[in-house]
Design an enzyme around this catalytic site. Structure first.
Site, PDB file in Angstrom:
ATOM      1  N   ASP A 219       0.836  -1.217   0.000  1.00 34.79           N
ATOM      2  CA  ASP A 219       0.000   0.000   0.000  1.00 34.79           C
ATOM      3  C   ASP A 219       0.864   1.257   0.000  1.00 34.79           C
ATOM      4  O   ASP A 219       2.013   1.258   0.361  1.00 34.79           O
ATOM      5  CB  ASP A 219      -0.967   0.034   1.183  1.00 34.79           C
ATOM      6  CG  ASP A 219      -2.132  -0.917   1.019  1.00 34.79           C
ATOM      7  OD1 ASP A 219      -2.453  -1.246  -0.141  1.00 34.79           O
ATOM      8  OD2 ASP A 219      -2.721  -1.322   2.032  1.00 34.79           O
ATOM      9  N   ASN A 248      -1.299  -3.822   9.793  1.00 32.73           N
ATOM     10  CA  ASN A 248      -2.707  -3.495   9.538  1.00 32.73           C
ATOM     11  C   ASN A 248      -2.989  -3.297   8.044  1.00 32.73           C
ATOM     12  O   ASN A 248      -4.148  -3.349   7.617  1.00 32.73           O
ATOM     13  CB  ASN A 248      -3.118  -2.245  10.309  1.00 32.73           C
ATOM     14  CG  ASN A 248      -2.392  -1.003   9.855  1.00 32.73           C
ATOM     15  OD1 ASN A 248      -1.165  -0.945   9.905  1.00 32.73           O
ATOM     16  ND2 ASN A 248      -3.111   0.006   9.411  1.00 32.73           N
ATOM     17  N   HIS A 297       3.295  -5.245  15.039  1.00 34.70           N
ATOM     18  CA  HIS A 297       3.189  -4.060  14.195  1.00 34.70           C
ATOM     19  C   HIS A 297       2.587  -2.871  14.933  1.00 34.70           C
ATOM     20  O   HIS A 297       3.119  -1.762  14.882  1.00 34.70           O
ATOM     21  CB  HIS A 297       2.357  -4.347  12.950  1.00 34.70           C
ATOM     22  CG  HIS A 297       2.229  -3.147  12.062  1.00 34.70           C
ATOM     23  ND1 HIS A 297       3.267  -2.673  11.309  1.00 34.70           N
ATOM     24  CD2 HIS A 297       1.191  -2.293  11.846  1.00 34.70           C
ATOM     25  CE1 HIS A 297       2.889  -1.587  10.651  1.00 34.70           C
ATOM     26  NE2 HIS A 297       1.629  -1.340  10.970  1.00 34.70           N
ATOM     27  N   ARG A 345      -6.743   7.034  15.626  1.00 31.31           N
ATOM     28  CA  ARG A 345      -7.055   6.429  14.330  1.00 31.31           C
ATOM     29  C   ARG A 345      -8.513   5.993  14.215  1.00 31.31           C
ATOM     30  O   ARG A 345      -8.980   5.653  13.136  1.00 31.31           O
ATOM     31  CB  ARG A 345      -6.165   5.199  14.094  1.00 31.31           C
ATOM     32  CG  ARG A 345      -4.678   5.483  14.135  1.00 31.31           C
ATOM     33  CD  ARG A 345      -3.905   4.184  14.002  1.00 31.31           C
ATOM     34  NE  ARG A 345      -2.478   4.368  14.212  1.00 31.31           N
ATOM     35  CZ  ARG A 345      -1.595   4.623  13.250  1.00 31.31           C
ATOM     36  NH1 ARG A 345      -2.001   4.745  12.012  1.00 31.31           N
ATOM     37  NH2 ARG A 345      -0.310   4.765  13.530  1.00 31.31           N
TER      38      ARG A 345
END
Length: 449
Positions: A219, A248, A297, A345
């Site tokens: 990404d 993620n 992560h 987030r």
């Protein structure tokens, strides 16, 4: 001025000060929402856009900001409702209409997928492939596996092939993914040339030079496919010395929103992406090094009491849920103050130094290493040295100007040594608009006024 200079942190600071003086100004909330969007604090951005609309329900930019925030969080139905409002009020706004159409397409696609979903056990894409009998055309002069196996020669040839922006043959791409055991990690976000620079600075992976990449290797950047195939290849070449964890962005929603799905479909096929999706679901969520350091992560958990044994019991072969330990491992962030708070987030939580201390004491660990957040210096040490963040994508999204970093752990005490590096070249973000007519990197920032 700060916003124009891309100094988003200070822009947020000054908008916050303005709101302390005038808390009934919808524009201040909307503008701070935009700054939060640029720093990927989508939860905060959503809250500010909602507050702007509470103050002035006719403020159209508020609907646009809220739609953008919900879109970034994967809340497509909520986003569609706000885009409908914008288009109804401003029918001649081409940008708003394009976003509405894109969002509407996703909502319909999700509905269709639910409608055809079956309770039967889903078969692997591999079951429908005959990889061994796939033909490699005579005019293909690129790298090939030797008897179906990854070798060091193949890896060197493939990296040079990708460096010249050439495509690996689909049979080889399938062969690299089709393995019994695969673990994956790394915060590289499709920045293939910076990945090559890491190997140049620190040496290629080998039995004597092991690596662990800590999630988010796809990404954003335009070369996610090249990054992931390189990492998969080294995992197969050195299965005991090359370690990879899930981030993620190794999830369907993120891949759909931020470019990887579109990139794979543009370079190969939808079927190829489906196999990547399957492989991602088998990636480990965390790794414990010498019973001293836990690597994941995102970060720690929304509740106390989680043990390493609890992590081993997580059913990871799935898309992550919206809450719980699996979600936290991929999404949570540290905060300087004690306790926990709502995530900036909009997913999982933020955890303080006391949370870190209790977790480490309970599990007899020294510290944690996590990624997930861009840092100006490429890394950050917080929570009295107990929580380390490392980020290995320099000049993130071709605009942040941050350094990248990697860590060496040496000796019996595993004391961390930090190594910084800068971006080699521009990330060369795709102009072919892989994802829904948008560039893979700028999906979120471009969807703004």
């Amino acid at each position: 001025v700060c916003f124009s200079d891309k100094d988003y942190e200070n822009a947020i600071k000054y908008y916050s000060e303005a709101l302390e003086l005038n808390s009934s100004n919808a524009i201040y909330y909307s503008n701070r929402s935009l700054a939060y969007l640029r720093t990927e604090c989508y939860g905060y951005a959503l809250a500010d856009a909602t507050k702007a609309l509470e103050i002035d329900k006719n403020y159209i930019k508020g609907y646009y900001r809220r739609a953008t925030s919900n879109m970034a969080l994967g809340k497509f139905k909520a986003a569609l409702k706000d885009y409908e409002t914008v288009v109804r009020v401003r029918p001649n706004d081409k940008d708003a209409r394009m976003k509405y159409q894109e969002c509407n397409k996703i909502v319909k696609q999700k509905a269709f997928e639910r409608a055809i979903a079956s309770d039967e056990i889903k078969k692997s894409v591999v079951d429908s492939l005959d990889i061994e009998n796939m033909t490699i055309e005579d005019d293909y002069d690129g790298p090939k596996l030797e008897d179906g196996k990854v070798t060091l020669t193949f890896m060197k040839e493939m990296m040079d092939w990708f460096k010249d922006q050439k495509k690996l043959h689909r049979k080889c791409a399938y062969q690299v993914q089709h393995a019994e055991k695969i673990t994956i990690c790394g915060d590289t976000h499709g920045q293939y040339y910076d990945l090559l620079n890491i190997f140049k600075l620190n040496g290629l992976p080998s039995e004597t030079n092991p690596y662990l990449f800590n999630g988010d290797f796809v990404d954003r950047g335009s070369f996610s496919l090249e990054v992931i195939l390189t990492l998969f290849g080294f995992k197969l070449l050195y299965p005991d010395n090359f370690h990879l964890l899930r981030g993620n962005h190794e999830t369907d929603n993120m891949n759909q929103m931020y470019g990887f799905e579109g990139e794979v479909k543009a370079k190969y096929t939808a079927q190829m992406f489906q196999l990547f999706s399957e492989v991602f679901q088998w990636l480990p969520l965390a790794q414990c090094i010498n019973s001293k350091v836990l690597v994941m992560h995102g970060g720690l958990f929304s509740e106390d009491g989680v043990t390493l044994e609890d992590l081993r019991k997580i059913e990871r072969n799935r898309q992550p849920p919206d809450s719980g330990p699996m979600c936290d491992l991929l999404w949570s962030d540290p905060q300087p103050q004690n306790g926990r708070s709502v995530s900036k987030r909009g997913v999982s939580c933020q955890f303080g130094p006391d949370v870190t201390e209790r977790f480490l004491d309970q599990n007899k660990l020294d510290y944690i290493v996590r990624s997930h957040e861009v840092k100006a210096e490429g890394y950050e040490v917080t929570h009295s040295g107990k929580c380390i963040t490392v980020f290995s994508a320099p000049n993130y999204c071709d605009q942040m100007g941050n350094k990248g970093a990697y860590i060496h752990l040496r000796g019996s005490d595993l004391k961390p040594e930090f190594h910084q590096f800068t971006a080699v070249v521009s990330i060369l973000y795709s102009k072919s608009l892989y994802l829904l007519g948008l560039s893979s990197c700028v999906v979120s920032p471009i969807w703004l006024w």
